[in-house]
Enzyme design. Structure first.
Site, PDB file in Angstrom:
ATOM      1  N   HIS A 113       0.838  -1.209   0.000  1.00  0.00           N
ATOM      2  CA  HIS A 113       0.000   0.000   0.000  1.00  0.00           C
ATOM      3  C   HIS A 113       0.866   1.251   0.000  1.00  0.00           C
ATOM      4  O   HIS A 113       1.946   1.285   0.601  1.00  0.00           O
ATOM      5  CB  HIS A 113      -0.973   0.007   1.184  1.00  0.00           C
ATOM      6  CG  HIS A 113      -0.343   0.169   2.536  1.00  0.00           C
ATOM      7  ND1 HIS A 113      -0.145   1.395   3.135  1.00  0.00           N
ATOM      8  CD2 HIS A 113       0.105  -0.753   3.429  1.00  0.00           C
ATOM      9  CE1 HIS A 113       0.383   1.228   4.328  1.00  0.00           C
ATOM     10  NE2 HIS A 113       0.563  -0.065   4.541  1.00  0.00           N
ATOM     11  N   ASP A 123       6.300   2.777   6.469  1.00  0.00           N
ATOM     12  CA  ASP A 123       5.099   1.960   6.355  1.00  0.00           C
ATOM     13  C   ASP A 123       4.162   2.660   5.381  1.00  0.00           C
ATOM     14  O   ASP A 123       3.548   3.657   5.721  1.00  0.00           O
ATOM     15  CB  ASP A 123       4.474   1.820   7.748  1.00  0.00           C
ATOM     16  CG  ASP A 123       3.126   1.143   7.758  1.00  0.00           C
ATOM     17  OD1 ASP A 123       2.716   0.600   6.729  1.00  0.00           O
ATOM     18  OD2 ASP A 123       2.468   1.177   8.813  1.00  0.00           O
ATOM     19  N   GLU A 126      -5.166   1.133   3.086  1.00  0.00           N
ATOM     20  CA  GLU A 126      -4.793   0.167   4.115  1.00  0.00           C
ATOM     21  C   GLU A 126      -4.804   0.796   5.500  1.00  0.00           C
ATOM     22  O   GLU A 126      -5.233   0.169   6.480  1.00  0.00           O
ATOM     23  CB  GLU A 126      -3.408  -0.417   3.808  1.00  0.00           C
ATOM     24  CG  GLU A 126      -3.043  -1.645   4.645  1.00  0.00           C
ATOM     25  CD  GLU A 126      -2.437  -1.302   5.999  1.00  0.00           C
ATOM     26  OE1 GLU A 126      -2.374  -2.199   6.855  1.00  0.00           O
ATOM     27  OE2 GLU A 126      -2.031  -0.132   6.206  1.00  0.00           O
ATOM     28  N   GLU A 127      -4.349   2.031   5.607  1.00  0.00           N
ATOM     29  CA  GLU A 127      -4.233   2.673   6.919  1.00  0.00           C
ATOM     30  C   GLU A 127      -5.585   2.977   7.558  1.00  0.00           C
ATOM     31  O   GLU A 127      -5.657   3.251   8.756  1.00  0.00           O
ATOM     32  CB  GLU A 127      -3.413   3.963   6.813  1.00  0.00           C
ATOM     33  CG  GLU A 127      -1.954   3.758   6.427  1.00  0.00           C
ATOM     34  CD  GLU A 127      -1.142   3.004   7.487  1.00  0.00           C
ATOM     35  OE1 GLU A 127      -1.715   2.694   8.563  1.00  0.00           O
ATOM     36  OE2 GLU A 127       0.027   2.722   7.242  1.00  0.00           O
ATOM     37  N   ASP A 157       4.560  -5.519   4.294  1.00  0.00           N
ATOM     38  CA  ASP A 157       4.273  -4.353   5.129  1.00  0.00           C
ATOM     39  C   ASP A 157       5.305  -4.265   6.248  1.00  0.00           C
ATOM     40  O   ASP A 157       6.169  -5.137   6.390  1.00  0.00           O
ATOM     41  CB  ASP A 157       2.859  -4.457   5.690  1.00  0.00           C
ATOM     42  CG  ASP A 157       2.193  -3.103   5.865  1.00  0.00           C
ATOM     43  OD1 ASP A 157       2.910  -2.116   6.121  1.00  0.00           O
ATOM     44  OD2 ASP A 157       0.959  -3.025   5.753  1.00  0.00           O
ATOM     45  N   HIS A 200       4.712   3.914  13.004  1.00  0.00           N
ATOM     46  CA  HIS A 200       3.758   5.020  13.058  1.00  0.00           C
ATOM     47  C   HIS A 200       4.245   6.158  13.945  1.00  0.00           C
ATOM     48  O   HIS A 200       3.448   6.978  14.416  1.00  0.00           O
ATOM     49  CB  HIS A 200       2.373   4.546  13.518  1.00  0.00           C
ATOM     50  CG  HIS A 200       1.582   3.888  12.439  1.00  0.00           C
ATOM     51  ND1 HIS A 200       0.218   3.736  12.493  1.00  0.00           N
ATOM     52  CD2 HIS A 200       1.963   3.338  11.264  1.00  0.00           C
ATOM     53  CE1 HIS A 200      -0.216   3.123  11.411  1.00  0.00           C
ATOM     54  NE2 HIS A 200       0.833   2.866  10.645  1.00  0.00           N
TER      55      HIS A 200
END
Length: 407
Positions: A75, A194, A228-229, A249, A329
């Protein structure tokens, strides 16, 4: 032909990674980054298409029509923010896009995208109590949360009217700038590794096959998702012939986890549940046979593209390969060695056959014909196929013969 290690263009991987990181792409605003990925694929001679919702599909055809293909899923969307409210002090209240803590937003430089496509406004996320000279110890006692931060806009704006004059309104996207750095020791520090590091690794793996003139053993689809997030991921866009899905990922490097920045990671399970028993063991066997540095891990607070695919009804085996990321993140960091191992494993996997090429050629079959991996060969020799009786499975696994987990 047996899988063999391929030459990995690390300069390409590094360049693509940095270029991807520099393209803002919070979930919901991903057109630019998808255009970039499509152009990179086109340069490799690989065509692509785009769905209405923005997911990009590409394909490396295999030598034969097997009735069952595989897919690699990555992604390009990232965490970010959206303007929730214009504040009376001329600053902006944020609503997060994706799951991330305001703790790591404090101090971030941002871009604010208004409806005027020719204008980008910059700013910075600050805690409400940002001045030690004004609040003294109050800067340390202030709480953590999105209601505790605001965006200071780098334009003359002292009130709501000033913000509106700039064209800013609720619903404008706010992208956190990545500030990528590659250190002399190979560490890559940046926001949004990510999953842009995963995208770079997959593109490099496809390039390695093209450069070597090697066709994948099974037609290999690439699906690049853009939600995706926010949990939607690979909920659409997968070819109906796909029998195996491998998501690529970020893997979690933290206390209590086995993932490493300098190795590839095979996730055995995440917050949604375990991944396919047979496919995960096959990937581990491929890595062991060819000396790829791979660690296994299980994640608690994690879901990926394949979770959305399965929830949407994908009838396929699923697995997750990762690159180790410290401070996911947040202030993320990985290592080029880990990305190299991941890319090589992807190259080997794409050259290998399906776990069960005959069985998985059809969406269903007779139970008596189901090939089992209950008896694992030693030494990473790969799966042993063939029917196995219930009594044999129970004896080999030491399990309840009536339990499906025995086979």
């Amino acid at each position: 032909m047996s899988p063999r290690p391929l030459a990995i263009d690390l300069d390409y991987l590094r360049q693509v990674l940095v270029e991807l990181l520099e393209i803002p792409s919070p979930s919901g605003r991903t057109d630019h980054v998808q255009q970039y990925v499509g152009e990179r694929l086109s340069a490799l001679g690989i065509g692509s298409t785009l769905t209405r919702r923005g997911a990009l599909s590409a394909c490396l055809p295999g030598p034969r029509a097997t009735g069952a293909d595989r897919a690699i899923v990555v992604h390009t969307d990232t965490i970010g923010g959206m303007v929730k409210r214009l504040k009376e002090n001329g600053r902006l209240e944020l609503k997060p896009i994706g799951t991330h803590s305001a703790r790591f937003a404090e101090g971030a430089h941002v871009r604010i995208f208004t409806d005027d496509l020719d204008r980008v406004i910059t700013g910075q996320v600050l805690p409400l109590k940002a001045s030690g000279h004004r609040y003294n110890e109050g800067v340390d006692s202030q709480g953590i949360g999105w209601e505790q931060v605001e965006v200071r806009v780098d334009e003359p704006a002292e009130d709501i009217a000033g913000l509106r004059a700039l064209g800013i309104d609720a619903g404008d996207f706010v992208a956190f700038l990545p500030n990528p750095t590659v250190t002399p020791h190979g560490y890559v520090k940046s926001r949004h590794l990510d999953d842009k590091a995963g995208v770079a690794a997959v593109l490099t793996a496809f390039k390695a096959l093209v450069d070597a003139g090697v066709r994948p053993a099974v037609t290999a689809h690439l699906l690049v998702t853009v939600t995706e997030e926010i949990g939607h991921g690979a909920s659409h866009g997968l070819d109906p012939d796909v029998a195996e899905i491998v998501s690529v990922d970020a893997a979690v490097v933290a206390p209590g986890q086995q993932s490493r920045e300098d190795a590839a990671t095979l996730a055995m399970g995440d917050g949604v549940g375990p991944f396919d028993y047979h496919l995960t063991r096959n990937l581990a066997s491929i890595a062991a046979e060819h000396g790829v540095r791979l660690v296994r891990d299980v994640f608690d607070y994690y879901r990926s593209d394949v979770a959305a695919a399965v929830e949407a009804g994908a009838h396929a085996r699923v697995a997750l390969l990762g690159f180790g990321v410290d401070a996911t993140h947040g202030h993320e960091r990985t290592h080029l060695d880990g990305l190299r191992h991941l890319t090589q494993l992807l190259c080997l996997y794409l050259q290998s056959d399906l776990v069960f090429p005959e069985w998985d050629a059809e969406p269903e079959g007779d139970l008596a014909d189901f090939p089992s991996l209950a008896v694992q060969p030693a030494g990473g020799e790969g799966p042993r196929e063939g029917p196995i009786g219930i009594a044999d499975a129970a004896g080999a696994a030491g399990a309840d013969p009536h339990s499906r987990s025995a086979v």
